[in-house]
Design an enzyme around this catalytic site. Structure first.
Site, short mmCIF file in Angstrom:
data_model
loop_
_atom_site.label_atom_id
_atom_site.label_comp_id
_atom_site.label_asym_id
_atom_site.label_seq_id
_atom_site.Cartn_x
_atom_site.Cartn_y
_atom_site.Cartn_z
N SER A 150 3.42 -8.24 -1.50
CA SER A 150 3.25 -7.38 -2.67
C SER A 150 4.40 -6.38 -2.79
O SER A 150 5.56 -6.76 -2.77
CB SER A 150 1.88 -6.68 -2.61
OG SER A 150 1.59 -6.01 -3.81
N HIS A 151 4.08 -5.09 -2.88
CA HIS A 151 5.11 -4.07 -3.11
C HIS A 151 5.70 -3.53 -1.80
O HIS A 151 6.51 -2.61 -1.82
CB HIS A 151 4.51 -2.91 -3.90
CG HIS A 151 3.40 -2.19 -3.17
ND1 HIS A 151 2.18 -2.79 -2.94
CD2 HIS A 151 3.33 -0.96 -2.63
CE1 HIS A 151 1.41 -1.94 -2.29
NE2 HIS A 151 2.07 -0.83 -2.08
N LYS A 160 -1.39 -14.84 1.37
CA LYS A 160 -2.79 -14.67 1.00
C LYS A 160 -3.34 -15.97 0.41
O LYS A 160 -2.59 -16.77 -0.15
CB LYS A 160 -2.98 -13.50 0.02
CG LYS A 160 -2.12 -13.56 -1.24
CD LYS A 160 -2.25 -12.26 -2.03
CE LYS A 160 -1.36 -12.28 -3.28
NZ LYS A 160 -1.46 -11.02 -4.05
N ASP A 308 5.53 -5.13 -9.61
CA ASP A 308 5.89 -5.29 -8.21
C ASP A 308 6.34 -6.73 -7.96
O ASP A 308 6.27 -7.58 -8.85
CB ASP A 308 4.71 -4.89 -7.32
CG ASP A 308 3.51 -5.81 -7.48
OD1 ASP A 308 3.34 -6.37 -8.58
OD2 ASP A 308 2.74 -5.97 -6.51
N GLU A 395 -8.45 -1.64 -10.58
CA GLU A 395 -8.45 -0.74 -9.43
C GLU A 395 -7.36 0.31 -9.57
O GLU A 395 -6.37 0.10 -10.27
CB GLU A 395 -8.32 -1.51 -8.12
CG GLU A 395 -7.34 -2.64 -8.11
CD GLU A 395 -7.33 -3.40 -6.79
OE1 GLU A 395 -8.34 -3.39 -6.06
OE2 GLU A 395 -6.31 -4.03 -6.49
N GLU A 396 -7.57 1.43 -8.90
CA GLU A 396 -6.74 2.62 -9.06
C GLU A 396 -5.29 2.39 -8.66
O GLU A 396 -4.40 3.15 -9.03
CB GLU A 396 -7.33 3.77 -8.25
CG GLU A 396 -6.99 3.78 -6.77
CD GLU A 396 -7.48 2.58 -5.97
OE1 GLU A 396 -6.89 2.29 -4.93
OE2 GLU A 396 -8.47 1.94 -6.42
N SER A 397 -5.03 1.32 -7.91
CA SER A 397 -3.68 1.03 -7.44
C SER A 397 -2.87 0.19 -8.41
O SER A 397 -1.96 -0.52 -8.02
CB SER A 397 -3.74 0.33 -6.08
OG SER A 397 -4.53 -0.84 -6.14
N LYS A 414 -5.31 -10.13 -10.05
CA LYS A 414 -4.61 -9.09 -10.81
C LYS A 414 -3.41 -9.70 -11.54
O LYS A 414 -2.69 -10.50 -10.97
CB LYS A 414 -4.16 -7.97 -9.88
CG LYS A 414 -5.30 -7.22 -9.21
CD LYS A 414 -4.81 -6.22 -8.19
CE LYS A 414 -4.35 -6.90 -6.91
NZ LYS A 414 -4.08 -5.94 -5.82
#
Length: 554
Positions: A150-151, A160, A308, A395-397, A414
């Site tokens: 990811s980032h 994953k 990202d 989600e908040e991220s 996502k």
């Protein structure tokens, strides 16, 4: 955390990882499974690590991939496996290792042609579409692996697994894979099937497809692309050197959009990146420091977006306002979607993680929508998005996904592309930027003050906290009936949306809340807080939350 003195400035040579050393370690260093830090460990987003720390090496990927093959067999998953990859240096090495094992086990592997990158949402979208067809034609179901951290910084690697539902694997699946992979490591890879990469490439089991075109041409089913084109929205895009970099030109050409790629660099050292707040290179599109390059160009466009490396997150930049807080954009996106998707059922539910802003609660109440609050992790939205009972999961991220315009499933992971394009649709249809729309929500519901604080924590205290959660946690456990001058309304250890354990606690008052949970992969304790009163009140909430947690762990 104090801000690094060079945060937001372009990385210098001394900040860059030694790529040859990184790659050499991947192939030459053998992990020791008796050391916890060198074992396979699946967090909320798969296994992550670095070859420099002996936590992401060739043996890890060989073992994990064989474990995934074994899981597929146990679950009777016999269709093709979509293999995604981002632009991290270790991703390419792990991609090769995964193919060597998959082909040796007679798994049909679908990859993008010509060694192209494939983002997380494209893998999910491909799985959903393939399995929709499979159910109609009686074919075997597909699943996927994505090689990405990811980032995370350039020295990191990650992998994953997405089962046939297309989204992040459930905890019981990842635990099964983790246990199996660690057993293979312990047994020195006995039982892991593998063939040479050059031999694998000649195998008919490798199916090289154009994965870009089907995804791009299907975007109009989830986003009003015509509205964006008709409004002539000038969109500036910074891929942050990520796997979606080659998608934007095709999106622009196919739909006639005005899209400018402000940064077309692909470099495994990510030397073009500004440093994040802690002085590290991190491709975090929700960080104003990492997004400093795009922020400098915001006035040249009507809207700017960034993503990202695996494109499952989004960053929205509005001229005159800067980078939006992810929570703010989630609230705006939900407010817009529930009023501009006429074919969506009134019964559809809105999903949020329990550490996301309560502004979302207020927006749902405003529109009479049922809201489901779940633990941290996008996996909790997969079932609802898959059966199209959940309209939106966020989600908040800065990660979210939502249904197609007709109310059917788009993807179950996502998707940074569609959230970025939704921001453009909002501007095109309403004539107002997402930041302007958020200010309207503030006028209706009050201003949100939100913060997350990470603190180091010892393993023994994490274990003690886990023990506390097994008991009945209530106001008496906390030792206080008030939080920052307000009466505590509820204390949660299970998410109200699905009754699942949250791995921490959430304490709620009329105008504020805090949540506390240990990290699953790092020696950190995370405290989230929000107040609808003031910044000073939020600081009091955070301070008292830390005192409560310290008291529980002492």
């Amino acid at each position: 955390m104090s801000i690094h003195e060079r945060a937001g400035q372009i990385a210098q040579q001394k900040d860059l990882v030694n790529i040859p050393k990184l790659m050499s370690h991947y192939f030459s260093i053998t992990p020791d499974v008796s050391i916890d830090a060198q074992r396979v460990c699946f967090g909320t987003s798969g296994h992550r690590g670095s070859s420099l720390k002996t936590s992401f090496n060739q043996q890890h990927i060989l073992a994990i991939t064989q474990a995934v093959v074994d899981y597929r067999a146990s679950a009777n998953i016999l269709g093709p496996l979509y293999l995604g990859i981002d632009t991290h240096a270790l991703s390419q090495a792990a991609f090769i290792s995964a193919i060597e094992v998959l082909v040796a086990n007679n798994v049909q592997v679908v990859v993008h042609k010509a060694d192209g990158f494939t983002p997380t949402p494209v893998v999910s979208h491909s799985i959903i579409n393939a399995n929709r067809s499979s159910k109609l034609n009686g074919d075997e179901l597909a699943d996927g692996l994505i090689v990405t951290p990811s980032h995370n910084p350039p020295q990191d690697g990650g992998i994953k697994y997405n089962p046939p539902h297309g989204g992040p694997a459930e905890g019981e699946i990842t635990q099964w894979i983790e246990n199996r992979a660690n057993q293979y490591l312990k047994d020195q890879l006995i039982g892991v099937n593998r063939i040479e990469f050059t031999q694998a490439l000649t195998s008919p089991l490798i199916d090289q497809q154009d994965l870009i075109t089907p995804y791009v041409e299907d975007l109009a089913s989830v986003i009003d692309m015509e509205a964006i084109a008709n409004a002539n929205v000038r969109l500036g895009v910074d891929p942050l050197g990520g796997s979606g970099i080659h998608y934007w030109a095709k999106i622009a050409a196919y739909y006639g959009l005005d899209i400018t790629l402000v940064n077309d660099s692909i470099d495994p050292s990510f030397s073009f990146m500004p440093l994040d707040k802690d002085g590290k290179i991190r491709m975090d599109c929700s960080s104003p420091f990492a997004m400093a390059g795009l922020l400098k160009q915001q006035e040249q466009f009507d809207l700017c977006v960034g993503n990202d490396p695996d494109y499952d997150r989004h960053g929205i930049v509005c001229p005159g306002f800067g980078l939006m807080n992810p929570n703010h954009f989630l609230a705006v996106a939900i407010d817009y979607l529930v009023t501009h998707r006429p074919d969506w059922s009134e019964a559809l539910i809105i999903g949020k993680t329990l550490v996301s802003s309560a502004m979302i609660d207020k927006v749902c109440q405003q529109h009479g929508k049922t809201m489901s609050e779940v633990p941290v992790g996008f996996k909790w939205f997969v079932e609802g998005l898959g059966n199209a009972t959940l309209a939106f999961g966020g989600e908040e991220s800065a990660g979210a996904a939502f249904l197609r315009r007709d109310g059917s499933t788009w993807c179950t992971d996502k998707d940074g592309f569609i959230l970025a394009l939704l921001a453009a649709e909002i501007l095109a249809v309403t004539g107002k930027s997402p930041s302007e729309r958020y200010n309207e929500l503030v006028g209706l519901h009050g201003e949100s003050f939100y913060q997350r604080v990470d603190s180091p924590v010892e393993a023994s205290k994490k274990a003690k906290f886990a023990g506390i959660l097994k008991t009945s946690v209530n106001i008496n456990t906390l030792g206080t009936e008030q939080l920052a001058g307000e009466k505590i309304v509820t204390v949660l250890t299970k998410a109200p949306g699905n009754g699942a354990e949250i791995g921490g606690i959430k304490v709620v008052t009329e105008n504020a809340w805090f949540a506390a949970r240990p990290s699953g992969t790092e020696a950190l304790f995370k405290i989230y807080g929000e107040s609808f009163i003031s910044q000073e009140h939020l600081e009091q909430v955070i301070a008292e939350a830390q005192a409560i947690i310290d008291g529980l762990l002492s």
